[in-house]
Design a protein around this motif. Structure first.
Motif, mmCIF file in Angstrom:
data_model
loop_
_atom_site.group_PDB
_atom_site.id
_atom_site.type_symbol
_atom_site.label_atom_id
_atom_site.label_comp_id
_atom_site.label_asym_id
_atom_site.label_seq_id
_atom_site.Cartn_x
_atom_site.Cartn_y
_atom_site.Cartn_z
ATOM 1 N N PRO A 187 50.621 0.872 -7.401
ATOM 2 C CA PRO A 187 50.923 -0.120 -6.355
ATOM 3 C C PRO A 187 49.760 -1.091 -6.211
ATOM 4 O O PRO A 187 48.633 -0.805 -6.636
ATOM 5 C CB PRO A 187 51.084 0.733 -5.090
ATOM 6 N N GLY A 188 50.005 -2.234 -5.595
ATOM 7 C CA GLY A 188 48.929 -3.179 -5.354
ATOM 8 C C GLY A 188 47.790 -2.532 -4.595
ATOM 9 O O GLY A 188 48.002 -1.721 -3.690
ATOM 10 N N LEU A 189 46.559 -2.870 -4.958
ATOM 11 C CA LEU A 189 45.396 -2.310 -4.282
ATOM 12 C C LEU A 189 45.308 -2.862 -2.854
ATOM 13 O O LEU A 189 45.688 -4.009 -2.598
ATOM 14 C CB LEU A 189 44.129 -2.645 -5.059
ATOM 15 N N VAL A 190 44.794 -2.048 -1.940
ATOM 16 C CA VAL A 190 44.705 -2.422 -0.531
ATOM 17 C C VAL A 190 43.233 -2.464 -0.127
ATOM 18 O O VAL A 190 42.562 -1.435 -0.118
ATOM 19 C CB VAL A 190 45.470 -1.429 0.360
ATOM 20 N N GLU A 191 42.733 -3.661 0.175
ATOM 21 C CA GLU A 191 41.373 -3.834 0.690
ATOM 22 C C GLU A 191 41.459 -3.764 2.209
ATOM 23 O O GLU A 191 41.881 -4.716 2.863
ATOM 24 C CB GLU A 191 40.800 -5.170 0.232
ATOM 25 N N GLY A 192 41.059 -2.609 2.760
ATOM 26 C CA GLY A 192 41.337 -2.337 4.166
ATOM 27 C C GLY A 192 40.297 -2.793 5.156
ATOM 28 O O GLY A 192 40.512 -2.660 6.376
ATOM 29 N N HIS A 193 39.159 -3.359 4.681
ATOM 30 C CA HIS A 193 38.101 -3.726 5.633
ATOM 31 C C HIS A 193 37.149 -4.698 4.949
ATOM 32 O O HIS A 193 36.341 -4.301 4.107
ATOM 33 C CB HIS A 193 37.355 -2.455 6.061
ATOM 34 N N LEU A 194 37.229 -5.986 5.331
ATOM 35 C CA LEU A 194 36.383 -6.995 4.692
ATOM 36 C C LEU A 194 36.099 -8.131 5.667
ATOM 37 O O LEU A 194 36.993 -8.599 6.372
ATOM 38 C CB LEU A 194 37.077 -7.567 3.447
ATOM 39 N N HIS A 195 34.837 -8.575 5.677
ATOM 40 C CA HIS A 195 34.401 -9.697 6.507
ATOM 41 C C HIS A 195 34.356 -10.968 5.653
ATOM 42 O O HIS A 195 33.413 -11.167 4.881
ATOM 43 C CB HIS A 195 33.022 -9.413 7.097
ATOM 44 N N LEU A 196 35.346 -11.817 5.799
ATOM 45 C CA LEU A 196 35.429 -13.029 4.977
ATOM 46 C C LEU A 196 34.402 -14.082 5.371
ATOM 47 O O LEU A 196 33.801 -14.736 4.514
ATOM 48 C CB LEU A 196 36.829 -13.634 5.077
ATOM 49 N N GLU A 197 34.202 -14.271 6.673
ATOM 50 C CA GLU A 197 33.338 -15.371 7.120
ATOM 51 C C GLU A 197 31.895 -15.208 6.659
ATOM 52 O O GLU A 197 31.156 -16.184 6.537
ATOM 53 C CB GLU A 197 33.348 -15.492 8.655
ATOM 54 N N LYS A 198 31.497 -13.949 6.401
ATOM 55 C CA LYS A 198 30.116 -13.673 6.025
ATOM 56 C C LYS A 198 29.937 -13.524 4.513
ATOM 57 O O LYS A 198 28.853 -13.174 4.048
ATOM 58 C CB LYS A 198 29.624 -12.404 6.725
ATOM 59 N N ILE A 233 32.849 -22.064 5.645
ATOM 60 C CA ILE A 233 33.551 -20.775 5.692
ATOM 61 C C ILE A 233 34.767 -20.803 4.785
ATOM 62 O O ILE A 233 35.032 -19.837 4.050
ATOM 63 C CB ILE A 233 33.959 -20.436 7.137
ATOM 64 N N TYR A 234 35.494 -21.905 4.802
ATOM 65 C CA TYR A 234 36.699 -22.004 3.974
ATOM 66 C C TYR A 234 36.362 -21.830 2.495
ATOM 67 O O TYR A 234 37.030 -21.056 1.787
ATOM 68 C CB TYR A 234 37.375 -23.359 4.198
ATOM 69 N N LEU A 281 38.869 3.943 1.199
ATOM 70 C CA LEU A 281 37.661 3.291 0.706
ATOM 71 C C LEU A 281 37.848 1.785 0.798
ATOM 72 O O LEU A 281 38.930 1.275 0.499
ATOM 73 C CB LEU A 281 37.387 3.686 -0.745
ATOM 74 N N ALA A 282 36.801 1.072 1.201
ATOM 75 C CA ALA A 282 36.892 -0.384 1.312
ATOM 76 C C ALA A 282 35.523 -1.006 1.071
ATOM 77 O O ALA A 282 34.502 -0.319 1.020
ATOM 78 C CB ALA A 282 37.437 -0.784 2.683
ATOM 79 N N SER A 283 35.502 -2.328 0.944
ATOM 80 C CA SER A 283 34.292 -3.042 0.517
ATOM 81 C C SER A 283 33.368 -3.421 1.661
ATOM 82 O O SER A 283 32.157 -3.440 1.507
ATOM 83 C CB SER A 283 34.680 -4.313 -0.244
ATOM 84 N N ASN A 284 33.926 -3.824 2.785
ATOM 85 C CA ASN A 284 33.202 -4.285 3.966
ATOM 86 C C ASN A 284 32.635 -5.692 3.790
ATOM 87 O O ASN A 284 32.927 -6.583 4.568
ATOM 88 C CB ASN A 284 32.081 -3.321 4.358
ATOM 89 N N ASN A 285 31.797 -5.913 2.784
ATOM 90 C CA ASN A 285 31.159 -7.224 2.614
ATOM 91 C C ASN A 285 31.025 -7.590 1.146
ATOM 92 O O ASN A 285 31.028 -6.722 0.267
ATOM 93 C CB ASN A 285 29.768 -7.235 3.258
ATOM 94 N N ILE A 286 30.899 -8.874 0.914
ATOM 95 C CA ILE A 286 30.647 -9.378 -0.435
ATOM 96 C C ILE A 286 29.437 -10.303 -0.392
ATOM 97 O O ILE A 286 29.488 -11.395 0.169
ATOM 98 C CB ILE A 286 31.869 -10.147 -0.998
ATOM 99 N N ARG A 287 28.308 -9.821 -0.879
ATOM 100 C CA ARG A 287 27.101 -10.616 -1.099
ATOM 101 C C ARG A 287 26.580 -11.311 0.160
ATOM 102 O O ARG A 287 26.596 -12.545 0.268
ATOM 103 C CB ARG A 287 27.327 -11.615 -2.241
#
Length: 408
Positions: free
Chosen positions: A50-61, A94-95, A302-308
């Motif tokens: 099934p499609g992977l589910v990213e359950g917790h991520l902060h996009l603005e940061k 941010i966009y 399991l989730a990523s939380n943040n990207i860089r």
């Protein structure tokens, strides 16, 4: 059929299956479907998930690690650095960053996301409004839930409680919270439940993010969840302090969390980076106790939380890499543990996010990823290419793999 994926591996102990899609839903899953699909893909025994589910991520940061680096690597500096940067974020800034992060997620097979969308009086709703717009822009390839998240606390930042109401009226799907970063964790939790019940939404709480167990509020949250009849509607992220609790007390708390139907998001990339920074030797992993929680019957994800950024200065939007990290960090590489990892990236977070019609079953939405590997059990440790990604039966990502090796 609009689409047939032929001879796909859905489970290691079952025959290969043809998977048929019609009108965006799984229409048939059988050992052999008749010819005639408008489009046919020959899996040749490769794994279909099934499609992977990213359950917790902060996009603005996302993607701000070089603007003001976290030199100490501590949670305290990460919060301080980001607090200074947030008022400088424009909508355009941010966009661009959030859109890049979302593109990475889609390319790496995520079909669902819960975005922890921050706001406070210093930055206003600029990030929240951008996330609302991106939710619409990406809806053809990624379903985005928006969590109204008060990163700086509620009671200690006047005006934030009113902003929570406004966000929940303006399109937030979930009510977020952060008890450990407010003046009174129990008061914070009480308010979260009042908000959630007023607006008819579920809760997503940053919970007990610490190396030590001195000031935990998970027991209060769990008992409040049961008291309010919110079993199955609460997700907590981090919960690292639980790993510092002595065994019998930890076992009791894990059972209580299970009784409350609380899902736990382990965030290993962030928590390994920030945790144990004050340990002079024998440095702790500082992760939530995944195996103990799972043994107690808790839905663990399991989730990523943040990207860089200051909290996590790496990640590329591939939640499968988070799974591989957890295999080592959470002692999940054993024969009995490894099969539990892929579900922590798919069906478990789907349950936590209360997704309807998820999974490769007839009648569900046809969100799926064809992996370039041949055993489901090896899907995480192989780190295979995502050859095809489909959202509601529509192709969103296609890769061709060509490798040439020359031996001397």
């Amino acid at each position: 059929m609009d689409l047939i994926v032929r001879k796909a591996r859905l489970a290691d102990d079952k025959p290969l299956m043809d998977v048929g899609v019609s009108d965006g839903k799984f229409a048939a899953i059988e050992p052999h479907l008749p010819d005639g699909g408008a489009k046919e893909i020959f899996a040749e025994g490769r794994v279909l998930i099934p499609g992977l589910v990213e359950g917790h991520l902060h996009l603005e940061k996302a993607l701000i690690k070089d603007r003001m680096p976290n030199r100490s690597g501590t949670l305290q500096e990460a919060i301080a650095v980001t607090g200074k940067l947030k008022p400088t974020f424009s909508a355009e800034d941010i966009y661009e960053r959030a859109r890049t992060a979302l593109t990475w997620l889609v390319r790496n097979g995520s079909t669902h996301l819960r975005a922890e969308s921050e706001f406070d009086p210093s930055q206003g709703f600029v990030g929240f409004e951008v996330t609302l717009a991106l939710k619409q822009e990406f809806k053809h390839c990624l379903d985005i839930q928006i969590c109204a998240f008060p990163q700086e606390g509620i009671f200690k930042v006047p005006g934030t409680e009113q902003m929570m109401h406004q966000a929940l009226r303006s399109g937030a799907d979930v009510c977020g919270g952060i008890p450990y970063n407010d003046t009174d964790p129990h008061q914070h939790i009480d308010l979260l439940f009042r908000l959630a019940k007023e607006y008819g939404v579920s809760l997503d709480v940053h919970q007990d993010f610490a190396d030590d167990a001195d000031a935990m509020s998970i027991e209060y949250l769990a008992r409040k969840t049961i008291q309010e009849g919110y079993e199955g509607r609460v997700v907590v992220g981090h919960l690292t302090a639980l790993g510092a609790v002595e065994p019998e007390r930890q076992k009791s708390l894990c059972s209580l969390i299970a009784d409350a139907g609380i899902s736990v998001m382990c965030l290993p990339a962030t928590d390994l980076h920030l945790g144990g920074r004050n340990d002079a030797y024998n440095v702790r992993r500082a992760l939530t106790p995944v195996r103990a929680l799972r043994k107690a019957g808790v839905n663990v994800c399991l989730a990523s939380n943040n990207i860089r950024n200051a909290f996590t200065p790496y990640n590329n939007g591939d939640v499968m890499q988070i799974g591989m990290l957890a295999v080592a960090a959470c002692h999940l590489g054993g024969a009995d543990d490894l099969p539990t990892v892929l579900p922590m990236l798919t069906v478990n977070p789907a349950k936590a996010l209360e997704l309807k019609g998820y999974g490769i079953e007839v009648g569900n939405e046809a969100d799926m990823v064809l992996l370039d590997t041949y055993r489901v059990e090896d899907a995480v440790i192989d780190q295979p290419e995502k050859l095809y990604v489909f959202k509601r039966g529509k192709l969103t990502v296609q890769r061709s793999v060509s490798v040439q090796c020359t031996y001397f």
